[in-house]
Design an enzyme around this catalytic site. Sequence first.
Site: not given
Length: 432
Positions: A177, A400
């Site tokens: 993103d 993550e």
Amino acid sequence: MEARAAVDDVALGREAWSVLDANWTGSATVPAPGLYPHQWNWDSTFVAIGLSRWDTRRAGAELLSLLAGQWSTGMVPHIVFHPAAAEAYFPGPSVWRSQDHPASPNEVLTSGLTQPPLQGLALWWMWRHTTDREMAAALVRRLYPMLAAQHDYLTTARDLGGGGLAAIVHPWESGMDDSPVWDAPLEALPQVRYAYRSEGLADGHLDSHHDRYVSLALRYRDSGYDATYLREDHPFAVEDPMFNGIWLASCQALAELAPLAGADPQPYREAVERIRAALLERLWADGVFHTRDLRSGRLSPVCTVGCFGPMLDPGLPTERVADLVRLLESPRFMGAVGYPVPSCEIRAPQFDRSRYWRGPSWMNTNWLLRRAAAIHDQTGLAQVLGAGTLRLVRQAGFRECFDPFDGSGRGSRDFSWSAALTLDLLADTVDP
Ligand code: 9WN
């Protein structure tokens, strides 16, 4: 740096399973507890890849749950919402309003965007590594028509540049993103502000861009998720080498799985050739692939981990492979850091070790590049990528993403694809 005593392979495998079990909703695996309470497209597909050697039933359930969200256009959504968590993530179902669109499935709420079409490759991976061939063959037969529809959707509705590649219409579709390659197309959009921002954003996002992400999604929604609007009016349309490299790999997989599904491999063989030629013609410049902004016609000057996506093509010419490997191993990427693979080249002014997709290393892109290295017999590179990736999770846990210099963890904890892909990487060393 937050470090912990390195754990051995068996303990690491056990920890990975307990993360995946805790993140299981009963029908799918959420990316992480709290922050991401729904099913995400490529997250789930990486989970299916990681489970392929160990649990065919659950890997299949993961893909079936995702594809239950497929639209009748063939589009596989980037989020399938978990009803119990409804609005716990923004933008939730009330923003996407999929239920108002006739092509969306009746019983399942989804977003209106897609993500990299990794499912063909995942199905092939499962078929290749399963210990239950009968169950895997049944899954191939069941999923194949759905993936054929996904492929048709990309070919017809997303070739916005008319050159044989699929365009993404929102940075979220890339899965990467906040990558700096979206800066120029995003900054060409008008600045907007939304009240929800008082709630704050997860660390790592650029808040000036987040409002534009939302406005882009709303514009597409308000067009009725219309294919002609995308082609003619939508202000964000980009050809991304990772998205298309993954698409090519999935076409290759569908060609190989075709006999098992009773399908014709030829259309997928032709798609592989077409996508390869288009990648080389439209995105290759100065020794690497770039993203192309279809609205301005420009190639992005910034080089990111996504630029290596077309290495997933077994037929990529050897000179191009050599160029890419040289760049990947150079101080612009792996040569300057302790841990693979920074998401943005180190020398770029946009490089930032703490912002999502602008510097940190991610397990999923490491896994894809390791696969690409193996395809091209780059055994040394594949080993470095595998060992470096396992070192990250041994030291910092299933985070993550990770700081590429010191390996410390960033973003969510107990992140599903980090756990699942660890199981896959460990398969080389741990006995089932
Ligand atoms: C938007 C779920 C997803 C990943 C993406 C990652 C991030 C979402 C967000 O989380 O994206 O889709 O809220 O930023 O960038 O790769 O699929 O883990």
